[in-house]
Motif scaffolding. Sequence first.
Motif, PDB file in Angstrom:
ATOM      1  N   TRP A   1       0.831  -1.205   0.000  1.00  0.00           N
ATOM      2  CA  TRP A   1       0.000   0.000   0.000  1.00  0.00           C
ATOM      3  C   TRP A   1       0.868   1.258   0.000  1.00  0.00           C
ATOM      4  CZ3 TRP A   1      -1.858   3.643   3.954  1.00  0.00           C
ATOM      5  CH2 TRP A   1      -3.007   4.353   3.541  1.00  0.00           C
ATOM      6  N   LYS A   2       0.523   2.204  -0.860  1.00  0.00           N
ATOM      7  CA  LYS A   2       1.212   3.490  -1.005  1.00  0.00           C
ATOM      8  C   LYS A   2       2.663   3.357  -1.465  1.00  0.00           C
ATOM      9  CE  LYS A   2      -1.256   7.000   1.597  1.00  0.00           C
ATOM     10  NZ  LYS A   2      -1.139   8.087   2.606  1.00  0.00           N
ATOM     11  N   THR A   3       2.981   2.279  -2.177  1.00  0.00           N
ATOM     12  CA  THR A   3       4.324   2.132  -2.734  1.00  0.00           C
ATOM     13  C   THR A   3       4.250   2.227  -4.249  1.00  0.00           C
ATOM     14  OG1 THR A   3       4.280  -0.281  -3.056  1.00  0.00           O
ATOM     15  CG2 THR A   3       4.851   0.535  -0.851  1.00  0.00           C
ATOM     16  N   LEU A   4       5.424   2.182  -4.891  1.00  0.00           N
ATOM     17  CA  LEU A   4       5.479   2.226  -6.353  1.00  0.00           C
ATOM     18  C   LEU A   4       4.865   0.980  -6.979  1.00  0.00           C
ATOM     19  CD1 LEU A   4       9.144   3.553  -6.756  1.00  0.00           C
ATOM     20  CD2 LEU A   4       7.016   4.873  -6.887  1.00  0.00           C
ATOM     21  N   GLN A   5       4.667  -0.073  -6.164  1.00  0.00           N
ATOM     22  CA  GLN A   5       4.136  -1.347  -6.663  1.00  0.00           C
ATOM     23  C   GLN A   5       2.783  -1.661  -6.041  1.00  0.00           C
ATOM     24  OE1 GLN A   5       7.337  -3.771  -5.287  1.00  0.00           O
ATOM     25  NE2 GLN A   5       8.698  -3.266  -6.983  1.00  0.00           N
ATOM     26  N   ALA A   6       2.016  -0.630  -5.739  1.00  0.00           N
ATOM     27  CA  ALA A   6       0.767  -0.795  -4.991  1.00  0.00           C
ATOM     28  C   ALA A   6      -0.218  -1.742  -5.661  1.00  0.00           C
ATOM     29  CB  ALA A   6       0.112   0.565  -4.781  1.00  0.00           C
ATOM     30  N   ASN A   7      -0.178  -1.864  -6.970  1.00  0.00           N
ATOM     31  CA  ASN A   7      -1.169  -2.685  -7.693  1.00  0.00           C
ATOM     32  C   ASN A   7      -0.606  -4.006  -8.202  1.00  0.00           C
ATOM     33  OD1 ASN A   7      -3.161  -0.599  -7.446  1.00  0.00           O
ATOM     34  ND2 ASN A   7      -2.174   0.481  -9.145  1.00  0.00           N
ATOM     35  N   GLU A   8       0.571  -4.398  -7.729  1.00  0.00           N
ATOM     36  CA  GLU A   8       1.229  -5.568  -8.319  1.00  0.00           C
ATOM     37  C   GLU A   8       0.916  -6.892  -7.634  1.00  0.00           C
ATOM     38  OE1 GLU A   8       5.300  -5.263  -9.251  1.00  0.00           O
ATOM     39  OE2 GLU A   8       5.140  -3.283 -10.183  1.00  0.00           O
ATOM     40  N   GLY A   9       0.331  -6.878  -6.435  1.00  0.00           N
ATOM     41  CA  GLY A   9      -0.009  -8.146  -5.790  1.00  0.00           C
ATOM     42  C   GLY A   9       1.212  -8.917  -5.339  1.00  0.00           C
ATOM     43  N   ALA A  10       1.216 -10.242  -5.586  1.00  0.00           N
ATOM     44  CA  ALA A  10       2.305 -11.104  -5.129  1.00  0.00           C
ATOM     45  C   ALA A  10       3.604 -10.765  -5.849  1.00  0.00           C
ATOM     46  CB  ALA A  10       1.939 -12.568  -5.366  1.00  0.00           C
ATOM     47  N   PRO A  11       4.730 -10.990  -5.204  1.00  0.00           N
ATOM     48  CA  PRO A  11       6.020 -10.749  -5.860  1.00  0.00           C
ATOM     49  C   PRO A  11       6.232 -11.693  -7.031  1.00  0.00           C
ATOM     50  CG  PRO A  11       6.270 -10.997  -3.481  1.00  0.00           C
ATOM     51  CD  PRO A  11       4.885 -11.426  -3.819  1.00  0.00           C
ATOM     52  N   LYS A  12       7.162 -11.313  -7.896  1.00  0.00           N
ATOM     53  CA  LYS A  12       7.576 -12.182  -8.998  1.00  0.00           C
ATOM     54  C   LYS A  12       8.735 -13.055  -8.534  1.00  0.00           C
ATOM     55  CE  LYS A  12       6.308  -8.813 -12.587  1.00  0.00           C
ATOM     56  NZ  LYS A  12       5.861  -7.763 -11.637  1.00  0.00           N
ATOM     57  N   ASP A  13       8.936 -14.146  -9.247  1.00  0.00           N
ATOM     58  CA  ASP A  13      10.045 -15.039  -8.951  1.00  0.00           C
ATOM     59  C   ASP A  13      11.363 -14.262  -8.973  1.00  0.00           C
ATOM     60  OD1 ASP A  13      11.249 -17.566  -8.462  1.00  0.00           O
ATOM     61  OD2 ASP A  13      11.771 -17.738 -10.588  1.00  0.00           O
TER      62      ASP A  13
END
Length: 416
Positions: free
Chosen positions: A247-259
């Motif tokens: 939340w409130k980060t540059l990746q707010a809409n990315e969900g789970a991390p990538k491998d």
Amino acid sequence: MQKLVIAIASVLAMLCLGSGVIIGYFVANRSPVAPPNRVKRSCDQGGTFTSAAVKGHLDTCIAGCREGACQADSCEIPLPRTYVAYHLQGKTINLDGRIDEEAWSEVSQTEDFVDLRGLKYTKPRFDSRVKIRWDNTNLYVAAFLQEDDIWANKTLHDSKVWQDNAFELYVDTDGSTHNYKEFQVNALKTTWDLLLTKAYIDGGQADSSWESNAQIGLYTDGAVNDPNSNNEYWSVEIALPFTQLRWKTLQANEGAPKDMDIWKIVLARPEWGFQIVDGQYVKDESVEASWWSWQPHGAVSLHLPDRWGLLQFSRGAVKSTSFTPNEQWKISQALFDVFNAMKKYHGVFGLYTDDKSMLDLPQYLLTGYCVEIPQISLLDSGFVVSISSKNRALQGHIRADRYLWFGDRATGLAKV
């Protein structure tokens, strides 16, 4: 023969001194330093001498010539502590605090915690170890905390849980060092979750309105707040939704991390002294807490994001991979090295400089061999440092308030 050896040693000493002066001159004038492999080869040429006296002097000379050159030559920037978290791949975790599922037993634990100030300080008297897993929704953290006397006072959510013996977790999901998350829990299962706009040292503020929506399982080996209980440890399992952590980060809409994604992370615990008064635990307010952490920080502060450990996410089979630094991490660390040099200069002179020769910078930043040589811009608000990868495919930037970002330089300036 002895006079000849002394004469050769004297000449070599003069050559070593002269080369140091020349190299220092060019560094001071901001000319690119000779590639470190050339420095290494020129120093190593002296190995053909066989006299013990001459060889001993040459070894000293070579060590001086190569100071900092090994890092610059290999570009192997020292890593903090690292941990690879494996995807659950369909396995489940029952959040009861016992850490006894197969999902936990099949993965490695972190190294034991150390004194937050560094490895030279006394080893903590209690063991602390953590395991981490993840699925497409949550980050799962399990902590084993050895403790002879389990006590806690805080019972209100979002109270200052760190004032009890507690477990703490800090997460920076996008590496910006801003809007990172902090989570604390004590042995009564009381939690404090908050967002830090940036580190306190950079003028940051704590926002307790952020909610982690964590699910928690907690187990205590014996009763809490009972001096007659034979305690040995307590343990906790935490499920933290990625949506909240981002939340409130540059990746707010990315969900789970990538491998193979990398996050910065802190795992820590405060340990307070106590007295037993009338059969009850009473916190000893006259003694400061001991602070133990997975990753030492060199200071009694957990809010130094550039000194945190690294968490890497893997979708591979358990224990099939090892931590693998990526180019983004390398540039981030280079930016932090310049940032810290700028802050050190400011502490002495009260201003910033764009003259790299005036900064205490690691050699690898001045060769252009590992990453492009840093570019420094002075602004009314402080400064911006920019560093590109060698192939210029990736460019990172850092501001005077430690905000770090990649891509367009204007993106970060717009957020000031």
